[in-house]
Structures are given as C-alpha cells and as structure tokens.
Design an enzyme around this catalytic site. Structure first.
Site, PDB file in Angstrom:
ATOM      1  N   CYS A   1       0.822  -1.206   0.000  1.00 36.41           N
ATOM      2  CA  CYS A   1       0.000   0.000   0.000  1.00 36.41           C
ATOM      3  C   CYS A   1       0.860   1.262   0.000  1.00 36.41           C
ATOM      4  O   CYS A   1       1.960   1.286   0.558  1.00 36.41           O
ATOM      5  CB  CYS A   1      -0.910  -0.003   1.222  1.00 36.41           C
ATOM      6  SG  CYS A   1      -2.217   1.231   1.156  1.00 36.41           S
TER       7      CYS A   1
ATOM      8  N   CYS B   1      -6.288   0.489   2.904  1.00 40.03           N
ATOM      9  CA  CYS B   1      -5.311  -0.553   2.569  1.00 40.03           C
ATOM     10  C   CYS B   1      -5.805  -1.939   2.961  1.00 40.03           C
ATOM     11  O   CYS B   1      -5.593  -2.914   2.237  1.00 40.03           O
ATOM     12  CB  CYS B   1      -3.982  -0.259   3.266  1.00 40.03           C
ATOM     13  SG  CYS B   1      -3.156   1.209   2.636  1.00 40.03           S
TER      14      CYS B   1
ATOM     15  N   CYS C   1     -14.218  23.706  19.808  1.00 47.15           N
ATOM     16  CA  CYS C   1     -12.830  23.324  20.115  1.00 47.15           C
ATOM     17  C   CYS C   1     -12.051  24.543  20.618  1.00 47.15           C
ATOM     18  O   CYS C   1     -11.266  24.451  21.561  1.00 47.15           O
ATOM     19  CB  CYS C   1     -12.148  22.764  18.876  1.00 47.15           C
ATOM     20  SG  CYS C   1     -12.954  21.340  18.137  1.00 47.15           S
TER      21      CYS C   1
ATOM     22  N   CYS D   1     -11.849  25.920  24.437  1.00 51.16           N
ATOM     23  CA  CYS D   1     -10.801  25.495  25.374  1.00 51.16           C
ATOM     24  C   CYS D   1      -9.405  25.753  24.807  1.00 51.16           C
ATOM     25  O   CYS D   1      -8.573  26.395  25.443  1.00 51.16           O
ATOM     26  CB  CYS D   1     -10.946  24.012  25.700  1.00 51.16           C
ATOM     27  SG  CYS D   1     -12.333  23.605  26.764  1.00 51.16           S
TER      28      CYS D   1
ATOM     29  N   ARG E   1      -8.676  10.960  20.259  1.00 50.82           N
ATOM     30  CA  ARG E   1      -8.535  12.183  21.054  1.00 50.82           C
ATOM     31  C   ARG E   1      -9.581  13.218  20.643  1.00 50.82           C
ATOM     32  O   ARG E   1     -10.129  13.921  21.496  1.00 50.82           O
ATOM     33  CB  ARG E   1      -7.125  12.766  20.896  1.00 50.82           C
ATOM     34  CG  ARG E   1      -6.856  13.920  21.859  1.00 50.82           C
ATOM     35  CD  ARG E   1      -6.872  13.418  23.294  1.00 50.82           C
ATOM     36  NE  ARG E   1      -6.668  14.498  24.254  1.00 50.82           N
ATOM     37  CZ  ARG E   1      -7.646  15.219  24.798  1.00 50.82           C
ATOM     38  NH1 ARG E   1      -8.904  14.987  24.438  1.00 50.82           N
ATOM     39  NH2 ARG E   1      -7.395  16.160  25.672  1.00 50.82           N
TER      40      ARG E   1
ATOM     41  N   CYS F   1     -12.666  14.886  23.018  1.00 53.59           N
ATOM     42  CA  CYS F   1     -12.996  16.306  23.129  1.00 53.59           C
ATOM     43  C   CYS F   1     -14.479  16.541  22.855  1.00 53.59           C
ATOM     44  O   CYS F   1     -15.139  17.297  23.573  1.00 53.59           O
ATOM     45  CB  CYS F   1     -12.148  17.133  22.170  1.00 53.59           C
ATOM     46  SG  CYS F   1     -10.447  17.381  22.707  1.00 53.59           S
TER      47      CYS F   1
END
Length: 263
Positions: free
Chosen positions: A73, A109, A173, A176, A217, A221
């Site tokens: 790939c 892939c 976002c 903060c 992550r 949030c």
C-alpha cells in the site's frame, strides 16, 4: 513471543501497579506521566506503546484474503514507504479520490489491498497499525501543507468545525484550546494548534489504560463538551486533523516520541 501474547500478559500486571500509584501523592500531570513511564520501564522493561507498535507491525505484514500485506500500500510516499509518511498526513490520494488521515488510509489498505471486507476491519487493529506506522515518524517535522483543492476544502471545513459552537454547553474546540492555551483545564495542559496540538498522538494514556489515536482524542474532546463523536474515519476527523496539523506545520512543530506516554 508475539505481541498478541505479550499485551495480555503485560496488561495483567497493570492493576497492581495502578493500585500502587493511587496511594502516592498526586503530581503535576506531566511529571506523573514521566514517573509512570520510568516505573513501567523498571517493572516490565518495555513501554505499553511499544507493545502496540509490535502488534501493529505483525498486522502490517500479515497477508490478507488477497494474499497481500500492507507493504503493497502507498501511504503517500510510495508503496511500503513509512519513514516520515505520518508527518505528511492527512493528504489527497488519487486512488481513492479523497483526502485521508492515517487511520482512514489504513482502512483503505486493509480493504482495497489486503481484501478484507469492511465489516472485518477491527478498530483495535487499525489503532495498532496506526501506532506502528506513526512510530516511523517519531520526532519528525510535521509537514501538512494543503495544496490540492480537496486538501484546501478539508482545511476550510476543519477550521469551521474548530470554531463552531454546538451542543448543550454551546462550546467549540476553540472554547478550550484557544481561550485557555498555555493554561490547565482539570490539571491537564491545554495547547492550541499553533502550540503543536496533535503532535503527541497516538499515545498510551495510563489513566485509561489504552492507546489513543488522534481520532480517539478528537472523540474525547467532542464527548467532553456533550457533542456526539463523529463516526470513525469520517470527514470531521480528517478535516479537524488537516486544520490542526497544518497550523502546527506553519508554527514549525515536530512530533513527540511516538507512541507517546501520557496521563
């Protein structure tokens, strides 16, 4: 011993280690993470992230139903070239006609090259392969520079998502990461994209005892401000990653040691 055997054995010892840490005086989050890192090394001789990298390497070179491995790939720099590839993602891929981050590219892939059906692609396996490939860009300079029209569109969408207030708390976002950049929220340091936000993921978080990718992550949030997380490998993830890492590129940031070890 293979990673799939080592990981359960390794994690089996974490319960006692975690119980021990709870009896100690709380430290600064970064100092505590470094202390835990050293404790893991002294106790096990290896870090959790390294086990996920080893598992990802096994999966990367595993033959799929097509008889091919992911070495067939292209992750942006040519077939099987991994050194520095993560540092240039997300990017536009002609074979799919769309912008992909590392995680969505791994899925591409696994399905297009290895021949797995979409329902056969396991999220934990994608995380492990992501950790392996990302480790090849450890300490590399981030080089996400949108040029293709679709990359520019993703950057624009990511910037819009970054500043759009939504959810029951009417937050974005930026509420903060821009407002409190350089400060702490719930004892954790807050960074903006220009301060290198995004340069430590994937990372092993010892509080959760799991590997977090950049998409994970972002989900965290969203959930923290009461907004349902986007579907894995979807445009919101890729757009936010494009915006965040493009801004980090402009500021001249490099990746941390990957996979990072964080609280």
């Amino acid at each position: 011993m293979k990673a799939r055997v080592l990981i359960p054995l390794f994690l089996a010892g974490l319960g006692a280690l975690w119980a021990y840490t709870q009896t100690q005086k709380p430290l600064d989050p970064f100092e505590e993470a470094m202390r835990q890192r050293q404790l893991y090394l002294e106790t096990f001789g290896i870090l959790p992230g390294e086990l996920f990298v080893a598992q990802g390497e096994e999966l990367f070179f595993r033959k799929g139903p097509s008889g091919k491995t992911m070495a067939e790939c292209d992750f942006g720099l040519g077939k099987g070239v991994l050194e520095g590839a993560y540092a240039r993602l997300p990017r536009y891929f002609p074979d799919t006609g769309k912008v992909e981050d590392l995680e969505s590219r791994v899925v591409t892939c696994m399905t297009r090259v290895q021949g797995f059906k979409p329902q056969e692609v396991k999220r934990d396996e994608v995380r492990a392969v992501t950790a392996y490939i990302a480790s090849k860009s450890s300490k590399a300079r981030i080089q996400v520079v949108p040029k293709h029209p679709q990359e520019l569109a993703m950057y624009t969408l990511g910037r819009e998502l970054w500043y759009t207030r939504a959810g029951p708390r009417d937050m974005s976002c930026a509420s903060c990461h821009d407002t409190y950049a350089g400060q702490r929220v719930r004892l954790s340091p807050v960074r903006s994209p220009k301060q290198g936000l995004g340069n430590e993921w994937p990372a092993y978080r010892f509080e959760a005892d799991k590997l977090y990718t950049f998409e994970d992550r972002i989900d965290f949030c969203y959930e923290s401000i009461g907004i349902p997380a986007p579907q894995p490998y979807s445009e919101p993830h890729i757009a936010l990653a494009t915006y965040i890492l493009a801004e980090a590129t402009r500021a001249g940031h490099t990746f941390e040691e990957l996979p990072f070890f964080t609280r």
